[in-house]
Design an enzyme around this catalytic site. Structure first.
Site, mmCIF file in Angstrom:
data_model
loop_
_atom_site.group_PDB
_atom_site.id
_atom_site.type_symbol
_atom_site.label_atom_id
_atom_site.label_comp_id
_atom_site.label_asym_id
_atom_site.label_seq_id
_atom_site.Cartn_x
_atom_site.Cartn_y
_atom_site.Cartn_z
ATOM 1 N N THR A 12 0.625 -1.174 0.356
ATOM 2 C CA THR A 12 0.151 -0.057 0.119
ATOM 3 C C THR A 12 0.668 1.509 -0.481
ATOM 4 O O THR A 12 0.691 2.505 0.171
ATOM 5 C CB THR A 12 -0.803 0.106 1.667
ATOM 6 O OG1 THR A 12 0.100 -0.437 1.899
ATOM 7 C CG2 THR A 12 -1.582 -1.727 1.618
ATOM 8 N N ALA A 14 4.099 4.210 -1.102
ATOM 9 C CA ALA A 14 4.712 4.749 -2.176
ATOM 10 C C ALA A 14 6.324 4.031 -3.441
ATOM 11 O O ALA A 14 5.463 3.560 -4.406
ATOM 12 C CB ALA A 14 5.789 5.892 -1.919
ATOM 13 N N VAL A 15 6.429 3.132 -2.682
ATOM 14 C CA VAL A 15 7.502 1.999 -3.000
ATOM 15 C C VAL A 15 6.513 0.581 -3.606
ATOM 16 O O VAL A 15 6.456 0.245 -4.936
ATOM 17 C CB VAL A 15 8.678 1.507 -2.564
ATOM 18 C CG1 VAL A 15 9.088 0.748 -3.040
ATOM 19 C CG2 VAL A 15 9.303 3.061 -1.467
ATOM 20 N N CYS A 129 18.592 5.220 -1.664
ATOM 21 C CA CYS A 129 18.220 5.627 -3.327
ATOM 22 C C CYS A 129 19.223 7.028 -3.291
ATOM 23 O O CYS A 129 19.829 6.715 -4.968
ATOM 24 C CB CYS A 129 16.492 6.272 -3.060
ATOM 25 S SG CYS A 129 16.470 7.835 -1.600
ATOM 26 N N GLN A 156 16.475 16.140 -1.972
ATOM 27 C CA GLN A 156 15.774 15.292 -1.773
ATOM 28 C C GLN A 156 14.068 15.192 -1.587
ATOM 29 O O GLN A 156 14.054 16.128 -1.142
ATOM 30 C CB GLN A 156 15.947 14.006 -1.037
ATOM 31 C CG GLN A 156 17.967 14.094 -1.355
ATOM 32 C CD GLN A 156 17.897 12.596 -0.326
ATOM 33 O OE1 GLN A 156 19.131 12.349 0.541
ATOM 34 N NE2 GLN A 156 17.334 11.604 0.653
ATOM 35 N N LYS A 214 24.884 6.664 5.053
ATOM 36 C CA LYS A 214 24.601 5.666 4.526
ATOM 37 C C LYS A 214 25.502 5.920 3.052
ATOM 38 O O LYS A 214 25.327 5.216 3.096
ATOM 39 C CB LYS A 214 22.427 5.679 5.026
ATOM 40 C CG LYS A 214 22.211 4.742 5.428
ATOM 41 C CD LYS A 214 20.482 4.681 5.623
ATOM 42 C CE LYS A 214 20.024 4.833 6.356
ATOM 43 N NZ LYS A 214 18.218 5.056 6.137
ATOM 44 N N ARG A 236 16.105 18.008 2.260
ATOM 45 C CA ARG A 236 15.102 17.358 1.834
ATOM 46 C C ARG A 236 14.338 19.608 1.032
ATOM 47 O O ARG A 236 14.479 20.017 1.731
ATOM 48 C CB ARG A 236 13.925 17.506 2.887
ATOM 49 C CG ARG A 236 12.537 16.811 2.494
ATOM 50 C CD ARG A 236 12.460 15.753 1.770
ATOM 51 N NE ARG A 236 13.300 14.421 3.021
ATOM 52 C CZ ARG A 236 13.689 13.275 2.356
ATOM 53 N NH1 ARG A 236 13.087 13.038 1.543
ATOM 54 N NH2 ARG A 236 13.591 12.051 3.233
ATOM 55 N N HIS A 243 14.854 12.504 -6.983
ATOM 56 C CA HIS A 243 15.560 13.364 -6.441
ATOM 57 C C HIS A 243 16.346 14.046 -7.205
ATOM 58 O O HIS A 243 17.346 13.637 -8.218
ATOM 59 C CB HIS A 243 16.463 12.178 -5.520
ATOM 60 C CG HIS A 243 15.750 11.750 -3.864
ATOM 61 N ND1 HIS A 243 14.608 12.208 -3.758
ATOM 62 C CD2 HIS A 243 16.073 11.076 -3.203
ATOM 63 C CE1 HIS A 243 14.366 11.882 -1.900
ATOM 64 N NE2 HIS A 243 15.121 10.807 -2.751
HETATM 65 N N1 LIG Z 1 10.542 6.099 -0.393
HETATM 66 C C1 LIG Z 1 11.470 5.764 -1.079
HETATM 67 O O1 LIG Z 1 12.286 6.435 -1.977
HETATM 68 C C2 LIG Z 1 12.484 4.728 -0.748
HETATM 69 C C3 LIG Z 1 13.133 4.548 -1.396
HETATM 70 C C4 LIG Z 1 14.716 3.479 -1.165
HETATM 71 C C5 LIG Z 1 14.092 2.407 0.091
HETATM 72 N N2 LIG Z 1 12.879 2.675 0.291
HETATM 73 C C6 LIG Z 1 12.385 2.075 2.038
HETATM 74 O O2 LIG Z 1 10.856 1.957 1.687
HETATM 75 C C7 LIG Z 1 10.259 1.778 2.702
HETATM 76 C C8 LIG Z 1 8.766 2.326 2.612
HETATM 77 O O3 LIG Z 1 8.550 3.309 1.757
HETATM 78 P P1 LIG Z 1 7.288 4.165 1.154
HETATM 79 O O4 LIG Z 1 8.364 5.447 0.794
HETATM 80 O O5 LIG Z 1 7.023 3.299 0.171
HETATM 81 O O6 LIG Z 1 6.753 4.323 2.106
HETATM 82 P P2 LIG Z 1 5.483 4.699 2.313
HETATM 83 O O7 LIG Z 1 4.321 5.289 1.557
HETATM 84 O O8 LIG Z 1 4.695 4.563 3.661
HETATM 85 O O9 LIG Z 1 4.777 2.953 2.642
HETATM 86 C C9 LIG Z 1 5.082 2.122 3.205
HETATM 87 C C10 LIG Z 1 4.365 0.883 3.260
HETATM 88 O O10 LIG Z 1 4.881 -0.336 4.659
HETATM 89 C C11 LIG Z 1 4.097 -0.694 5.330
HETATM 90 N N3 LIG Z 1 4.413 -1.464 6.561
HETATM 91 C C12 LIG Z 1 5.079 -0.170 7.528
HETATM 92 N N4 LIG Z 1 4.877 -1.130 8.404
HETATM 93 C C13 LIG Z 1 5.063 -1.673 8.453
HETATM 94 C C14 LIG Z 1 4.444 -3.046 9.029
HETATM 95 N N5 LIG Z 1 4.940 -3.428 10.162
HETATM 96 N N6 LIG Z 1 4.040 -4.474 8.726
HETATM 97 C C15 LIG Z 1 3.550 -4.915 7.267
HETATM 98 N N7 LIG Z 1 3.554 -3.336 6.450
HETATM 99 C C16 LIG Z 1 4.614 -2.149 6.988
HETATM 100 C C17 LIG Z 1 2.911 0.104 4.910
HETATM 101 O O11 LIG Z 1 1.755 -0.831 4.983
HETATM 102 P P3 LIG Z 1 0.323 0.516 6.178
HETATM 103 O O12 LIG Z 1 -0.030 0.676 4.218
HETATM 104 O O13 LIG Z 1 -0.246 -1.106 6.339
HETATM 105 O O14 LIG Z 1 0.987 0.621 6.918
HETATM 106 C C18 LIG Z 1 3.530 0.328 3.517
HETATM 107 O O15 LIG Z 1 2.499 -0.345 2.837
HETATM 108 C C19 LIG Z 1 11.024 2.629 4.310
HETATM 109 O O16 LIG Z 1 10.727 2.434 5.539
HETATM 110 C C20 LIG Z 1 12.678 3.052 2.950
HETATM 111 O O17 LIG Z 1 12.852 2.021 3.804
HETATM 112 C C21 LIG Z 1 11.621 4.078 0.606
#
Ligand SMILES: NC(=O)c1ccc[n+]([C@@H]2O[C@H](COP(=O)([O-])OP(=O)(O)OC[C@H]3O[C@@H](n4cnc5c(N)ncnc54)[C@H](OP(=O)(O)O)[C@@H]3O)[C@@H](O)[C@H]2O)c1
Length: 340
Positions: A12, A14-15, A129, A156, A214, A236, A243
């Site tokens: 659900t 963004a990734v 990233c 970013q 990192k 940011r 980015h």
């Molecule tokens: N955004 C980026 O550019 C990026 C780049 C590289 C890596 N990342 C990594 O990807 C992660 C998520 O990024 P995002 O941007 O997609 O964040 P996001 O939009 O906030 O989405 C987080 C996702 O992870 C799920 N989630 C969080 N905690 C959970 C748990 N304890 N059990 C099961 N599902 C869980 C959420 O589910 P719910 O909707 O149910 O809460 C949601 O599907 C970051 O924390 C980072 O480690 C992100």
């Protein structure tokens, strides 16, 4: 041949949305898709290839029958659940920072070190990233003329902090224009019409934040070069997606901007956008939705009279090459992609 069962652990987010998009766009062979998220997502669905898939709550038991698990739910979820996925026989491609620096976990950008994939023991880590964005264009240069020092300043986008941060940028901008008060919920400061230091914890000793640390550590691991001097400042900016970075690097031997242009024009995953006459260079709005890292403003660093240094400006969609796309490129190289 049976197609692999693929689990998306962040369905659900963004990734997660980009995982679904990349699997579809790249025609990844998916036998069945499992969409996993937290209990908060109960009742939600995800569309994939004409199917509507119910999002399931992530538990230790989620991985029975799963061949490839794409994790991007943050480091604590990865630490808690990736071992269950591995024990169930899945290969985990993890987008979080949880395992990146572990000696037995390959940290992979396929354009650079795809050969490391075969060394995995169940988990392959996707780099930060900002590290991916910088290293995709720096690697082909480094291969030809070792980079001994690099200075990176990032710009970013909200998307790097997830779907909620993107909404906060929109909501805070609307509130500002309507002259309404707005209390930030996701980021530490007002995002609309503002710029601030990256919202990760600062090491009180070094003054560097986690994002900067990192990039430095991961760059050395990926390039397999502990001697590279790296300075990073992560900021940011109120950009919705993709980015940007200002990069200056110093090579061991003299290097010209023409040489850099020649190297980068042949580099995989790089697109040169460098039109001085039109003042048209990489921009996040152009990088959004694109697979390539855009590179421009390629020019001699005038602060280095020895002719060893070049400056450039890059932009990349960190939800794609910085996260989902890089992970899917890794998954494409796994033997589990085709299950006998
Ligand atoms: N955004 C980026 O550019 C990026 C780049 C590289 C890596 N990342 C990594 O990807 C992660 C998520 O990024 P995002 O941007 O997609 O964040 P996001 O939009 O906030 O989405 C987080 C996702 O992870 C799920 N989630 C969080 N905690 C959970 C748990 N304890 N059990 C099961 N599902 C869980 C959420 O589910 P719910 O909707 O149910 O809460 C949601 O599907 C970051 O924390 C980072 O480690 C992100």
């Amino acid at each position: 041949m049976k197609k692999p069962v693929v689990a998306i652990v962040c369905a659900t987010g963004a990734v997660g949305a980009e995982f679904v998009g990349c699997l579809t766009k790249r025609n990844f062979p998916v036998g069945r898709l499992k969409a996993l998220a937290s209990a908060r997502s109960a009742g939600k669905t995800v569309k994939f290839g004409g199917d509507t898939i119910a999002v399931e709550k992530l538990t230790e038991k989620s991985f029975e029958g799963v061949d490839i698990a794409l994790f991007s739910a943050g480091a604590s979820a990865s630490r808690e659940f990736a071992p269950s996925a591995v024990n169930a026989g899945a290969v985990v491609v993890d987008n979080s920072s949880a395992f990146r620096m572990a000696a037995d976990v390959p940290l992979v950008i396929p354009e650079i070190n795809a050969r490391r994939i075969t060394e995995h023991k169940g988990i392959i880590a996707n780099p930060n990233c900002s590290a991916i964005t910088a290293l995709v264009p720096l690697w082909p240069i480094h291969k030809k003329n070792r980079i001994k020092r690099m200075i990176i300043s990032t710009y970013q986008a909200a998307s790097g902090a997830g779907a909620a941060a993107m909404r906060e940028l929109e909501d805070s901008t609307r509130a500002y224009l309507d002259k309404r008060p707005f209390e930030p919920q996701v980021l530490p400061h007002r995002y609309a019409f503002n710029v601030f230091s990256h919202n990760t914890a600062i090491d009180p000793e070094t003054g560097y934040n986690d994002e900067e640390t990192k990039v430095m550590r991961e760059a050395r691991k990926i390039l397999e070069d502990d001697r590279i001097a790296i300075g990073v400042t992560c900021i940011r900016v109120p950009v919705l997606r993709a980015h940007s970075q200002s990069i200056t690097f110093e090579c061991e031997k003299p290097i010209t901007e023409a040489e850099v242009r020649t190297i980068l024009s042949d580099a995989t995953g790089v697109k040169i956008v460098d039109d001085r006459a039109r003042n048209y260079f990489p921009m996040p709005i152009d990088a959004s939705g694109q697979d390539d890292v855009l590179v421009g403003r390629i020019r001699k660093d005038l602060s280095d009279a020895s002719g060893h240094s070049i400056s450039m400006f890059v932009a990349a969609d960190q939800l794609l090459k910085g996260a989902a796309l890089n992970a899917i490129q890794i998954a494409e190289l796994l033997p589990e992609r085709v299950v006998a």
